[in-house]
Motif scaffolding. Structure first.
Motif, PDB file in Angstrom:
ATOM      1  N   ARG A   1       0.846  -1.204   0.000  1.00 48.13           N
ATOM      2  CA  ARG A   1       0.000   0.000   0.000  1.00 48.13           C
ATOM      3  C   ARG A   1       0.869   1.237   0.000  1.00 48.13           C
ATOM      4  NH1 ARG A   1      -3.705  -2.005   4.595  1.00 48.13           N
ATOM      5  NH2 ARG A   1      -5.018  -3.401   3.408  1.00 48.13           N
ATOM      6  N   LEU A   2       0.299   2.298  -0.558  1.00 50.63           N
ATOM      7  CA  LEU A   2       0.982   3.585  -0.597  1.00 50.63           C
ATOM      8  C   LEU A   2      -0.047   4.670  -0.821  1.00 50.63           C
ATOM      9  CD1 LEU A   2       1.126   4.593  -3.858  1.00 50.63           C
ATOM     10  CD2 LEU A   2       2.588   2.594  -3.923  1.00 50.63           C
ATOM     11  N   GLN A   3       0.393   5.914  -0.702  1.00 49.16           N
ATOM     12  CA  GLN A   3      -0.456   7.022  -1.107  1.00 49.16           C
ATOM     13  C   GLN A   3       0.361   7.950  -1.990  1.00 49.16           C
ATOM     14  OE1 GLN A   3      -1.927   8.768   2.510  1.00 49.16           O
ATOM     15  NE2 GLN A   3      -0.066   9.904   2.914  1.00 49.16           N
ATOM     16  N   VAL A   4      -0.352   8.631  -2.881  1.00 51.40           N
ATOM     17  CA  VAL A   4       0.302   9.536  -3.832  1.00 51.40           C
ATOM     18  C   VAL A   4      -0.554  10.789  -3.955  1.00 51.40           C
ATOM     19  CG1 VAL A   4      -0.786   8.409  -5.847  1.00 51.40           C
ATOM     20  CG2 VAL A   4       1.357   9.666  -6.140  1.00 51.40           C
ATOM     21  N   LEU A   5       0.110  11.944  -4.009  1.00 46.20           N
ATOM     22  CA  LEU A   5      -0.603  13.209  -4.163  1.00 46.20           C
ATOM     23  C   LEU A   5      -1.405  13.224  -5.459  1.00 46.20           C
ATOM     24  CD1 LEU A   5       2.151  15.752  -3.030  1.00 46.20           C
ATOM     25  CD2 LEU A   5      -0.068  15.422  -1.924  1.00 46.20           C
ATOM     26  N   HIS A   6      -2.553  13.856  -5.436  1.00 48.90           N
ATOM     27  CA  HIS A   6      -3.383  13.974  -6.650  1.00 48.90           C
ATOM     28  C   HIS A   6      -2.579  14.533  -7.817  1.00 48.90           C
ATOM     29  CE1 HIS A   6      -7.310  14.328  -4.075  1.00 48.90           C
ATOM     30  NE2 HIS A   6      -6.793  13.117  -4.035  1.00 48.90           N
ATOM     31  N   ALA A   7      -1.736  15.518  -7.547  1.00 46.34           N
ATOM     32  CA  ALA A   7      -0.994  16.186  -8.621  1.00 46.34           C
ATOM     33  C   ALA A   7       0.160  15.348  -9.167  1.00 46.34           C
ATOM     34  CB  ALA A   7      -0.455  17.541  -8.127  1.00 46.34           C
ATOM     35  N   ASN A   8       0.488  14.255  -8.526  1.00 46.53           N
ATOM     36  CA  ASN A   8       1.608  13.425  -8.973  1.00 46.53           C
ATOM     37  C   ASN A   8       1.105  12.319  -9.903  1.00 46.53           C
ATOM     38  OD1 ASN A   8       4.105  12.291  -9.298  1.00 46.53           O
ATOM     39  ND2 ASN A   8       4.528  12.066  -7.115  1.00 46.53           N
ATOM     40  N   GLN A   9       0.550  12.738 -11.022  1.00 42.29           N
ATOM     41  CA  GLN A   9      -0.039  11.795 -11.972  1.00 42.29           C
ATOM     42  C   GLN A   9       1.005  10.893 -12.627  1.00 42.29           C
ATOM     43  OE1 GLN A   9      -3.389  11.089 -12.734  1.00 42.29           O
ATOM     44  NE2 GLN A   9      -3.523  12.156 -10.770  1.00 42.29           N
TER      45      GLN A   9
ATOM     46  N   ILE B   1      -0.822  -1.557  -9.117  1.00 41.09           N
ATOM     47  CA  ILE B   1      -1.174  -0.937  -7.837  1.00 41.09           C
ATOM     48  C   ILE B   1      -2.344  -0.007  -8.139  1.00 41.09           C
ATOM     49  CG2 ILE B   1      -0.357   0.470  -5.907  1.00 41.09           C
ATOM     50  CD1 ILE B   1       2.524  -0.456  -6.713  1.00 41.09           C
ATOM     51  N   HIS B   2      -3.491  -0.319  -7.551  1.00 37.24           N
ATOM     52  CA  HIS B   2      -4.739   0.341  -7.925  1.00 37.24           C
ATOM     53  C   HIS B   2      -5.253   1.273  -6.844  1.00 37.24           C
ATOM     54  CE1 HIS B   2      -4.874  -2.478 -11.251  1.00 37.24           C
ATOM     55  NE2 HIS B   2      -4.556  -3.414 -10.386  1.00 37.24           N
ATOM     56  N   GLU B   3      -5.929   2.323  -7.282  1.00 37.25           N
ATOM     57  CA  GLU B   3      -6.555   3.266  -6.354  1.00 37.25           C
ATOM     58  C   GLU B   3      -7.675   2.542  -5.611  1.00 37.25           C
ATOM     59  OE1 GLU B   3      -9.493   7.124  -6.611  1.00 37.25           O
ATOM     60  OE2 GLU B   3      -8.052   6.830  -8.240  1.00 37.25           O
ATOM     61  N   ILE B   4      -7.643   2.661  -4.281  1.00 43.42           N
ATOM     62  CA  ILE B   4      -8.724   2.075  -3.489  1.00 43.42           C
ATOM     63  C   ILE B   4      -9.524   3.148  -2.754  1.00 43.42           C
ATOM     64  CG2 ILE B   4      -7.688  -0.200  -3.248  1.00 43.42           C
ATOM     65  CD1 ILE B   4      -6.778   0.597  -0.411  1.00 43.42           C
ATOM     66  N   LYS B   5      -8.977   4.365  -2.683  1.00 43.50           N
ATOM     67  CA  LYS B   5      -9.706   5.442  -2.018  1.00 43.50           C
ATOM     68  C   LYS B   5      -9.113   6.779  -2.432  1.00 43.50           C
ATOM     69  CE  LYS B   5     -11.148   7.052   2.535  1.00 43.50           C
ATOM     70  NZ  LYS B   5     -11.042   6.849   3.990  1.00 43.50           N
ATOM     71  N   LYS B   6      -9.989   7.738  -2.736  1.00 46.70           N
ATOM     72  CA  LYS B   6      -9.551   9.096  -3.021  1.00 46.70           C
ATOM     73  C   LYS B   6      -9.776   9.918  -1.764  1.00 46.70           C
ATOM     74  CE  LYS B   6      -9.975  12.950  -6.217  1.00 46.70           C
ATOM     75  NZ  LYS B   6     -10.620  13.449  -7.432  1.00 46.70           N
ATOM     76  N   MET B   7      -8.682  10.448  -1.224  1.00 46.02           N
ATOM     77  CA  MET B   7      -8.752  11.269  -0.023  1.00 46.02           C
ATOM     78  C   MET B   7      -8.605  12.737  -0.431  1.00 46.02           C
ATOM     79  SD  MET B   7      -6.590   8.704   2.465  1.00 46.02           S
ATOM     80  CE  MET B   7      -5.125   8.775   1.462  1.00 46.02           C
ATOM     81  N   GLU B   8      -8.586  13.626   0.541  1.00 46.18           N
ATOM     82  CA  GLU B   8      -8.568  15.060   0.253  1.00 46.18           C
ATOM     83  C   GLU B   8      -7.406  15.473  -0.653  1.00 46.18           C
ATOM     84  OE1 GLU B   8      -8.256  19.346   2.550  1.00 46.18           O
ATOM     85  OE2 GLU B   8      -8.957  17.598   3.665  1.00 46.18           O
TER      86      GLU B   8
END
Length: 149
Positions: free
Chosen positions: A112-120, A131-138
């Motif tokens: 698991r990891l998280q990535v900033l929205h702007a880091n497309q 590695i798939h998106e499982i949740k969109k946070m703020e």
């Protein structure tokens, strides 16, 4: 691409900050509108007040990045992966992610990891690696590799 991992030495923290700045300045500006140097330095160094499971990524050319991976009960949490810009797009990130995914699978947990929205750019790499998106946070996407990928 061949690489090795080794523990971070105490005198490498400033180098890691410069790597962090090179890796995230453009993304932070795109997402938040500016790079506040004093805030970013304080945020970065506050994370290093406690011991972190950080490893320097080295190639035959020397140190080229950092990976911070925590082995949690329910996942391997990829807190950071940063590669110097002049070593990106050469397969190192792909190779490293593939190895991290294999280690997580061998433990029977997802990566698991998280990535900033702007880091497309990073998000596209993660998606190509399964590695798939499982949740969109703020401000971030939470992403996870499936156990069968």
């Amino acid at each position: 691409m061949n690489y090795t991992l080794r523990n971070v030495l105490p005198d490498e923290i400033e180098w890691l900050y410069q790597l962090n700045k090179m890796s995230f300045l453009d993304v932070v500006v795109r997402q938040f509108g500016k790079w506040d140097e004093a805030f970013q330095r304080k945020l970065f160094f506050s994370k290093w007040e406690q011991s972190r499971p950080a490893q320097i990524i080295e190639t035959p050319s020397g140190r080229v990045g950092v990976v911070i991976l925590e082995h949690l009960e329910d996942c391997d949490w990829l807190d950071e992966i940063q590669i110097c810009p002049n070593y990106q797009s050469q397969g190192l990130g792909t190779t490293l992610l593939r190895d991290l995914q294999a280690k997580a699978r061998s433990r029977g947990v997802p990566l698991r990891l998280q990535v900033l929205h702007a880091n497309q750019r990073a998000k596209r790499l993660y998606e190509r690696m399964g590695i798939h998106e499982i949740k969109k946070m703020e401000s971030h996407y939470l992403m996870e590799s499936r156990m069968t990928d």
